[in-house]
Scaffold this active site. Sequence first.
Site, PDB file in Angstrom:
ATOM      1  N   LYS A   1      18.535  -3.007  24.877  1.00 45.39           N
ATOM      2  CA  LYS A   1      18.548  -1.827  24.002  1.00 45.39           C
ATOM      3  C   LYS A   1      17.154  -1.370  23.584  1.00 45.39           C
ATOM      4  CE  LYS A   1      21.304  -3.917  21.048  1.00 45.39           C
ATOM      5  NZ  LYS A   1      21.804  -5.052  21.857  1.00 45.39           N
TER       6      LYS A   1
ATOM      7  N   VAL B   1      25.381   0.431  24.784  1.00 49.22           N
ATOM      8  CA  VAL B   1      26.265   0.836  23.687  1.00 49.22           C
ATOM      9  C   VAL B   1      27.707   0.521  24.084  1.00 49.22           C
ATOM     10  CG1 VAL B   1      27.037   2.745  22.222  1.00 49.22           C
ATOM     11  CG2 VAL B   1      24.692   2.709  23.065  1.00 49.22           C
TER      12      VAL B   1
ATOM     13  N   GLU C   1      24.957 -15.046  16.285  1.00 47.44           N
ATOM     14  CA  GLU C   1      23.882 -16.000  16.556  1.00 47.44           C
ATOM     15  C   GLU C   1      23.723 -16.964  15.380  1.00 47.44           C
ATOM     16  OE1 GLU C   1      22.332 -16.077  19.377  1.00 47.44           O
ATOM     17  OE2 GLU C   1      23.050 -14.186  20.226  1.00 47.44           O
TER      18      GLU C   1
ATOM     19  N   GLY D   1      30.478  -8.930  26.031  1.00 44.60           N
ATOM     20  CA  GLY D   1      31.042  -9.760  27.082  1.00 44.60           C
ATOM     21  C   GLY D   1      30.242  -9.616  28.368  1.00 44.60           C
TER      22      GLY D   1
ATOM     23  N   ASP E   1      21.603  -4.391  14.655  1.00 42.37           N
ATOM     24  CA  ASP E   1      22.121  -4.213  16.013  1.00 42.37           C
ATOM     25  C   ASP E   1      22.833  -2.864  16.141  1.00 42.37           C
ATOM     26  OD1 ASP E   1      23.097  -5.327  18.733  1.00 42.37           O
ATOM     27  OD2 ASP E   1      24.964  -4.802  17.727  1.00 42.37           O
TER      28      ASP E   1
ATOM     29  N   ALA F   1      23.730 -14.485  30.503  1.00 44.57           N
ATOM     30  CA  ALA F   1      25.166 -14.237  30.639  1.00 44.57           C
ATOM     31  C   ALA F   1      25.447 -12.881  31.278  1.00 44.57           C
ATOM     32  CB  ALA F   1      25.843 -14.322  29.272  1.00 44.57           C
TER      33      ALA F   1
ATOM     34  N   LYS G   1      21.822   0.659  18.513  1.00 40.24           N
ATOM     35  CA  LYS G   1      22.763   1.413  19.348  1.00 40.24           C
ATOM     36  C   LYS G   1      22.882   2.857  18.855  1.00 40.24           C
ATOM     37  CE  LYS G   1      25.313  -2.830  20.304  1.00 40.24           C
ATOM     38  NZ  LYS G   1      26.537  -3.628  20.010  1.00 40.24           N
TER      39      LYS G   1
END
Length: 346
Positions: free
Chosen positions: A127, A154, A211, A319, A222, A10, A226
């Site tokens: 990341k 980030v 997910e 996104g 997650d 994506a 970051k």
Amino acid sequence: MRLILIGFGAVGQGFAKLLHEKANNLRATVGFEASIVGVATATRGNLYCADGLDIPALLSAAEAGSFASYPAGASLQRDLSVTDMIAPGAADALLELSPTNLETAQPALETCYRALDAGMHLVLANKGPVALHYADLGARAGACGLQMRCEATVMAGTPTMQLAQEALAGCQIQSARGILNGTTNYILTQMESGESYHAALEKAQALGYAEADPSGDVDGWDAAGKLLILANALFGSRLTMGDLQVSGIGGIGADDINLAREQNQRYKLIAQASPSGGMVKAMRLPVSDPLASVGGATNAITLETDLLGAITLIGAGAGSRETGAALLADLLAIQRCQCNQADASA
């Protein structure tokens, strides 16, 4: 600028669409021209063409599920290995967009080192390499006269790294704390509206925010990844996952949400770091705190500075187009740096 993309999910497709849509504008306004010369994927195959790949055809083949449908050409090479693709002179920059591994950062880390050795700038949305090896990658890039940039790791396209490292370059950043995971922020927002944790999680999964295995988000990992990037980039730290205190939102129930509301507070999963360390934890914030007003899947960060006080940045944290915008911004920053160096040596 000739680009190789590792990964074409994506984010990679979102970036390719932006590059195609904005090509004329970028050429006219900032003199930026780029071509995708190589793409390597785990499932669709690999393509390399020194003359540049056709982006609409590339996107069409990706949608079909295989690069086998990409039109043949005299200079097109199919299924070239990543090792052979990342060769000196093959491209100017490598975009590392493959899935994140926060345990070893592999195989992306080795790919990044190979790209630097081949003379390519690094731009990452993955990341893993920068969370675990930020300082080493940066030092190796600098030693090679190259740049390593990771805005997309980030808060997606919201310019967190550029704000901290460039716009606030004259300030000392004393701490950073923020909402760095949109999935958990969405779940907590839904719980404030009366939904149970499990109902909110199921809705987040249905919307694509979480997910099938949501543990990376809801258990705080997650956000921790970051946070490591921020801590190591802003404070020169060499923190690892083992140095962080990490917990998630699984223990928060309706009673907790209601009690916080009664006391004019809201629960948020907050990642915070300073030169002395960092943590990820669900916290009750007063509604007057700028982070408390951030709802849904939106991300936000507050940087405490010595000259300007607290600066809060709010924006999209995920996104395909948003993350693609961060990749594009990093490439434009690399071009500006190259132009400045050329002017200085003229």
